[in-house]
Design an enzyme around this catalytic site. Structure first.
Site, PDB file in Angstrom:
ATOM      1  N   GLY A   1      -4.779  -9.501  -0.077  1.00 25.33           N
ATOM      2  CA  GLY A   1      -4.860  -8.806  -1.480  1.00 25.33           C
ATOM      3  C   GLY A   1      -5.381  -9.707  -2.414  1.00 25.33           C
ATOM      4  O   GLY A   1      -5.357 -10.958  -2.368  1.00 25.33           O
TER       5      GLY A   1
ATOM      6  N   SER B   1      -5.590  -5.192   8.614  1.00 23.63           N
ATOM      7  CA  SER B   1      -5.903  -6.669   8.497  1.00 23.63           C
ATOM      8  C   SER B   1      -5.105  -7.352   9.680  1.00 23.63           C
ATOM      9  O   SER B   1      -5.297  -8.693   9.685  1.00 23.63           O
ATOM     10  CB  SER B   1      -5.116  -7.178   7.123  1.00 23.63           C
ATOM     11  OG  SER B   1      -5.745  -6.411   6.156  1.00 23.63           O
TER      12      SER B   1
ATOM     13  N   CYS C   1       1.440  -8.091 -15.783  1.00 21.36           N
ATOM     14  CA  CYS C   1       0.548  -9.219 -16.084  1.00 21.36           C
ATOM     15  C   CYS C   1       0.110  -9.214 -17.559  1.00 21.36           C
ATOM     16  O   CYS C   1       0.027 -10.482 -18.157  1.00 21.36           O
ATOM     17  CB  CYS C   1      -0.820  -9.004 -15.133  1.00 21.36           C
ATOM     18  SG  CYS C   1      -1.668  -7.499 -15.180  1.00 21.36           S
TER      19      CYS C   1
ATOM     20  N   GLN D   1      -8.454  -6.021 -20.617  1.00 23.20           N
ATOM     21  CA  GLN D   1      -8.039  -6.489 -19.279  1.00 23.20           C
ATOM     22  C   GLN D   1      -9.054  -6.884 -18.234  1.00 23.20           C
ATOM     23  O   GLN D   1      -9.773  -5.932 -18.046  1.00 23.20           O
ATOM     24  CB  GLN D   1      -6.787  -5.523 -18.667  1.00 23.20           C
ATOM     25  CG  GLN D   1      -5.830  -5.432 -19.567  1.00 23.20           C
ATOM     26  CD  GLN D   1      -4.396  -4.550 -19.337  1.00 23.20           C
ATOM     27  OE1 GLN D   1      -3.983  -4.075 -20.190  1.00 23.20           O
ATOM     28  NE2 GLN D   1      -4.186  -4.435 -17.999  1.00 23.20           N
TER      29      GLN D   1
ATOM     30  N   LYS E   1       4.788  -0.945 -21.137  1.00 19.34           N
ATOM     31  CA  LYS E   1       5.520  -1.910 -20.370  1.00 19.34           C
ATOM     32  C   LYS E   1       5.638  -3.211 -21.329  1.00 19.34           C
ATOM     33  O   LYS E   1       6.709  -3.862 -21.198  1.00 19.34           O
ATOM     34  CB  LYS E   1       4.561  -2.490 -18.997  1.00 19.34           C
ATOM     35  CG  LYS E   1       4.578  -1.331 -17.898  1.00 19.34           C
ATOM     36  CD  LYS E   1       3.555  -1.754 -16.914  1.00 19.34           C
ATOM     37  CE  LYS E   1       3.244  -0.692 -15.885  1.00 19.34           C
ATOM     38  NZ  LYS E   1       2.477  -1.026 -14.920  1.00 19.34           N
TER      39      LYS E   1
ATOM     40  N   ARG F   1      -9.643  -1.743 -20.553  1.00 20.80           N
ATOM     41  CA  ARG F   1     -10.284  -2.576 -19.322  1.00 20.80           C
ATOM     42  C   ARG F   1     -11.612  -2.827 -19.763  1.00 20.80           C
ATOM     43  O   ARG F   1     -12.302  -2.239 -20.074  1.00 20.80           O
ATOM     44  CB  ARG F   1     -10.137  -1.384 -17.989  1.00 20.80           C
ATOM     45  CG  ARG F   1     -10.814  -2.179 -16.718  1.00 20.80           C
ATOM     46  CD  ARG F   1      -9.597  -2.856 -16.175  1.00 20.80           C
ATOM     47  NE  ARG F   1      -8.540  -2.221 -15.776  1.00 20.80           N
ATOM     48  CZ  ARG F   1      -7.403  -2.832 -15.294  1.00 20.80           C
ATOM     49  NH1 ARG F   1      -7.344  -4.015 -15.415  1.00 20.80           N
ATOM     50  NH2 ARG F   1      -6.493  -2.141 -15.071  1.00 20.80           N
TER      51      ARG F   1
ATOM     52  N   HIS G   1      -6.838 -11.745 -18.179  1.00 16.48           N
ATOM     53  CA  HIS G   1      -6.448 -10.891 -19.658  1.00 16.48           C
ATOM     54  C   HIS G   1      -6.585 -11.605 -20.831  1.00 16.48           C
ATOM     55  O   HIS G   1      -6.140 -12.666 -20.759  1.00 16.48           O
ATOM     56  CB  HIS G   1      -5.344 -10.174 -19.055  1.00 16.48           C
ATOM     57  CG  HIS G   1      -5.095  -9.233 -18.149  1.00 16.48           C
ATOM     58  ND1 HIS G   1      -6.336  -8.867 -17.293  1.00 16.48           N
ATOM     59  CD2 HIS G   1      -4.088  -8.348 -17.702  1.00 16.48           C
ATOM     60  CE1 HIS G   1      -5.983  -8.139 -16.242  1.00 16.48           C
ATOM     61  NE2 HIS G   1      -4.788  -7.545 -16.638  1.00 16.48           N
TER      62      HIS G   1
HETATM   63  N1  LIG Z   1      -4.191  -7.978  -9.496  1.00 11.99           N
HETATM   64  C1  LIG Z   1      -3.497  -8.283 -10.320  1.00 11.99           C
HETATM   65  O1  LIG Z   1      -3.649  -9.179 -11.406  1.00 11.99           O
HETATM   66  C2  LIG Z   1      -1.822  -8.020 -10.473  1.00 11.99           C
HETATM   67  C3  LIG Z   1      -1.001  -8.626 -11.452  1.00 11.99           C
HETATM   68  C4  LIG Z   1       0.163  -8.384 -11.335  1.00 11.99           C
HETATM   69  C5  LIG Z   1       0.714  -7.569 -10.496  1.00 11.99           C
HETATM   70  N2  LIG Z   1       0.137  -6.759  -9.487  1.00 11.99           N
HETATM   71  C6  LIG Z   1       0.758  -6.165  -8.477  1.00 11.99           C
HETATM   72  O2  LIG Z   1       0.597  -6.679  -7.384  1.00 11.99           O
HETATM   73  C7  LIG Z   1       0.414  -5.696  -6.094  1.00 11.99           C
HETATM   74  C8  LIG Z   1      -0.775  -5.942  -5.296  1.00 11.99           C
HETATM   75  O3  LIG Z   1      -2.127  -6.018  -6.253  1.00 11.99           O
HETATM   76  P1  LIG Z   1      -3.390  -6.536  -6.042  1.00 11.99           P
HETATM   77  O4  LIG Z   1      -4.337  -6.829  -7.283  1.00 11.99           O
HETATM   78  O5  LIG Z   1      -3.317  -7.860  -5.154  1.00 11.99           O
HETATM   79  O6  LIG Z   1      -4.350  -5.384  -4.934  1.00 11.99           O
HETATM   80  P2  LIG Z   1      -5.243  -5.323  -3.838  1.00 11.99           P
HETATM   81  O7  LIG Z   1      -6.249  -6.647  -3.850  1.00 11.99           O
HETATM   82  O8  LIG Z   1      -5.518  -4.122  -3.571  1.00 11.99           O
HETATM   83  O9  LIG Z   1      -4.129  -5.778  -2.561  1.00 11.99           O
HETATM   84  C9  LIG Z   1      -3.343  -4.930  -1.779  1.00 11.99           C
HETATM   85  C10 LIG Z   1      -2.524  -5.893  -0.603  1.00 11.99           C
HETATM   86  O10 LIG Z   1      -1.612  -4.798  -0.347  1.00 11.99           O
HETATM   87  C11 LIG Z   1      -1.758  -4.878   1.296  1.00 11.99           C
HETATM   88  N3  LIG Z   1      -1.363  -3.384   1.516  1.00 11.99           N
HETATM   89  C12 LIG Z   1      -2.002  -2.206   1.169  1.00 11.99           C
HETATM   90  N4  LIG Z   1      -1.170  -1.218   1.947  1.00 11.99           N
HETATM   91  C13 LIG Z   1      -0.357  -1.651   2.677  1.00 11.99           C
HETATM   92  C14 LIG Z   1       0.410  -1.229   3.844  1.00 11.99           C
HETATM   93  N5  LIG Z   1       0.598   0.033   3.926  1.00 11.99           N
HETATM   94  N6  LIG Z   1       1.099  -2.046   4.511  1.00 11.99           N
HETATM   95  C15 LIG Z   1       1.205  -3.327   4.084  1.00 11.99           C
HETATM   96  N7  LIG Z   1       0.436  -3.728   3.367  1.00 11.99           N
HETATM   97  C16 LIG Z   1      -0.209  -3.028   2.495  1.00 11.99           C
HETATM   98  C17 LIG Z   1      -3.265  -4.984   1.291  1.00 11.99           C
HETATM   99  O11 LIG Z   1      -3.500  -5.222   2.956  1.00 11.99           O
HETATM  100  P3  LIG Z   1      -4.734  -4.696   3.396  1.00 11.99           P
HETATM  101  O12 LIG Z   1      -5.856  -5.870   2.971  1.00 11.99           O
HETATM  102  O13 LIG Z   1      -4.314  -4.840   4.764  1.00 11.99           O
HETATM  103  O14 LIG Z   1      -5.245  -3.090   2.942  1.00 11.99           O
HETATM  104  C18 LIG Z   1      -3.437  -6.214   0.602  1.00 11.99           C
HETATM  105  O15 LIG Z   1      -3.109  -7.126   0.905  1.00 11.99           O
HETATM  106  C19 LIG Z   1       0.291  -4.233  -6.951  1.00 11.99           C
HETATM  107  O16 LIG Z   1       1.413  -3.779  -6.987  1.00 11.99           O
HETATM  108  C20 LIG Z   1      -0.109  -4.827  -8.544  1.00 11.99           C
HETATM  109  O17 LIG Z   1       0.243  -4.001  -9.203  1.00 11.99           O
HETATM  110  C21 LIG Z   1      -1.349  -7.232  -9.594  1.00 11.99           C
END
Ligand SMILES: NC(=O)c1ccc[n+]([C@@H]2O[C@H](COP(=O)([O-])OP(=O)(O)OC[C@H]3O[C@@H](n4cnc5c(N)ncnc54)[C@H](OP(=O)(O)O)[C@@H]3O)[C@@H](O)[C@H]2O)c1
Length: 334
Positions: free
Chosen positions: A14, A42, A130, A157, A214, A236, A243
Site C-alpha cells: 500500500g 498480492s 496524519c 489534505q 481526531k 481534501r 498535508h
Molecule cells: N495514506 C496515508 O497517508 C495514511 C496516513 C496515516 C495512516 N494511514 C492508515 O494506514 C492504513 C493503510 O493506508 P494506505 O494509504 O497505505 O492504503 P492503501 O494504499 O489502500 O494500502 C492498503 C494495504 O492494505 C493491504 N490490505 C488490504 N486488505 C487486506 C487484507 N484483507 N489482508 C491483508 N492486507 C490487506 C493492501 O494489500 P493489497 O495490495 O494486497 O490489496 C495494501 O497493502 C490505513 O489504515 C490508513 O488509515 C494512512
C-alpha cells in the site's frame, strides 16, 4: 527486544507500506529478518529492500510466529482482527489505523512529543492520525512554552492520505479533463481534480467528520492535555502528497511572533520557512518525501487573545505514517 528484530510490514504493497520499506532502509533500521504481508491479491508480488527482492505473502492468523515488530498499515478492520493475534504471538504491533488510538491500554505516540509512552505498551502502540501528527509537530512546542487552550484549524489534505487508489484517481481525472473526456469516480464521491472537497472521513451526528474530531481527541492523549479543544474543518485538495493545516491557536500565556519563532526554530523534526518578503512559506509540493514538517506564515492572531496564526505542512505518508512508525520501532530498540 531483539537488537536485530524480525520485522513484518502488514500492508506492504500500500501507499504507507511502500514508504515503510523506504524509511526502514533510509534510517538503516537494524533488521534481522523481513516479512512482507498483504492480501491474497498480492501474493507473489516482489518488493525491493536494500537491493534484494522480497516476496509478498498472504496475511493469515499464523503469520506472526517469530516476528518481533509488526508495522501495520492495512486498514482499521485488518488491524482490529490481526493486531491482537500478533500481540498474543509475542510481537509488538505499531498500528497506523485508527482502530486502537483511543484505547486506554494502547499508547498513542509521536516520538518528538511523548516517546516515553512507548514503554507503557501491552503489545500494541498506535500511530496518530496524519493531519493531527503534522499539526502537533508545530503546536506541541508552542504548547510547552505558552500552554495552548484551543485551536481553530482547516486542513488541506493530499489524496495519498486516502491510499494508492486515490493517487490514481487524481491522475486519471486530471488526464480525462485535459483530454476533454468525461471524468470517472471510484474513490471520492465527487471529482477531486481541479476541485476541493470539505469532506474527509465519515460524518458524525453533530456535523463534524471523524477526521475532524481526531485533532482534539488524539491531541489530548498525545500532549497529555485533557482540556485541549480543537474545532477543525478537514478538506481534501488535489495535491498528491503532503498535508497542510492552517491553525489559529489561543494560548494561556502571552505569545509574540518573535517568541514563537524562537521556540519553533528549536523544535525537533520541524523547519521554519517564513519569509513573506521573499514569498517563502511551506508548500506541500516541496515537503513531499521530506522527513521534517515545516511551519510558516507565523503571525499574531487578530481575533484571539494570546493568539497565534500559522501554517504547517508535512508529508503525511512519512511523519503522519511510515516515518513515525519506524521512529516508534527505534524507541522500542533503545
Ligand atoms: N495514506 C496515508 O497517508 C495514511 C496516513 C496515516 C495512516 N494511514 C492508515 O494506514 C492504513 C493503510 O493506508 P494506505 O494509504 O497505505 O492504503 P492503501 O494504499 O489502500 O494500502 C492498503 C494495504 O492494505 C493491504 N490490505 C488490504 N486488505 C487486506 C487484507 N484483507 N489482508 C491483508 N492486507 C490487506 C493492501 O494489500 P493489497 O495490495 O494486497 O490489496 C495494501 O497493502 C490505513 O489504515 C490508513 O488509515 C494512512
Amino acid at each position: 527486544m531483539n537488537r536485530e528484530p524480525h520485522v513484518a510490514v502488514v500492508g506492504a504493497t500500500g501507499a504507507v507500506g511502500i514508504e515503510m520499506l523506504k524509511t526502514l532502509e533510509k534510517r538503516n533500521f537494524p533488521i534481522g529478518k523481513l516479512t512482507l504481508l498483504a492480501s491474497a491479491r498480492s501474493v507473489g508480488k516482489k518488493l525491493k529492500f536494500r537491493g534484494e527482492e522480497f516476496t509478498v505473502t498472504e496475511l493469515t492468523k499464523d503469520s506472526f510466529a517469530g516476528i518481533d515488530i509488526a508495522l501495520f498499515s492495512a486498514g482499521g478492520s485488518i488491524s482490529k482482527e490481526f493486531a491482537p493475534i500478533a500481540a498474543k504471538a509475542g510481537c509488538v504491533v505499531v498500528d497506523n489505523s485508527s482502530a486502537f488510538r483511543m484505547d486506554d491500554k494502547v499508547p498513542l505516540v509521536i516520538p518528538e512529543i511523548n516517546a516515553a509512552d512507548v514503554k507503557l505498551h501491552q503489545g500494541i502502540i498506535a500511530n496518530p492520525n496524519c493531519t493531527t501528527a503534522v499539526a502537533l509537530m508545530a503546536l506541541y512546542p508552542l504548547h510547552q512554552a505558552f500552554f495552548v487552550k484551543r485551536i481553530f484549524a482547516s486542513s488541506y489534505q493530499a489524496v495519498s492520505g486516502t491510499g494508492a487508489k486515490a493517487i490514481e484517481e487524481l491522475k486519471r481525472q486530471s488526464e480525462q479533463i485535459v483530454k476533454g473526456l468525461p471524468i470517472t469516480k471510484e474513490v471520492y464521491p465527487h471529482q477531486i481534480a481541479f476541485n476541493v472537497l470539505p469532506h474527509v472521513d465519515s460524518f458524525l451526528l453533530d456535523g463534524y467528520t471523524k477526521e475532524e474530531m481526531k485533532m482534539q481527541n488524539e491531541g489530548r492523549k498525545i500532549m497529555h492535555h485533557p482540556t485541549f479543544r480543537a474545532s477543525v474543518t478537514c478538506v481534501r485538495v488535489p495535491v498528491y502528497r503532503a498535508h497542510s493545516v492552517a491553525v489559529n491557536a489561543e494560548f494561556e500565556r502571552p505569545v509574540t511572533v518573535e517568541s514563537a519563532r524562537a521556540v519553533l526554530k528549536k523544535a525537533p523534526g520541524l523547519q521554519v520557512i517564513d519569509d513573506p518578503a521573499k514569498n517563502e512559506y511551506p508548500q506541500p509540493l516541496f515537503l513531499a518525501e521530506q522527513d521534517d514538517c515545516a511551519v510558516g506564515r507565523i503571525r499574531q492572531d487578530c481575533a484571539l487573545d494570546n493568539g497565534l496564526a500559522f501554517w504547517v505542512s508535512g508529508d503525511q505518508l512519512l511523519k503522519g505514517a511510515a516515518l513515525n512508525a519506524v521512529q516508534i520501532g527505534e524507541e522500542l530498540l533503545k
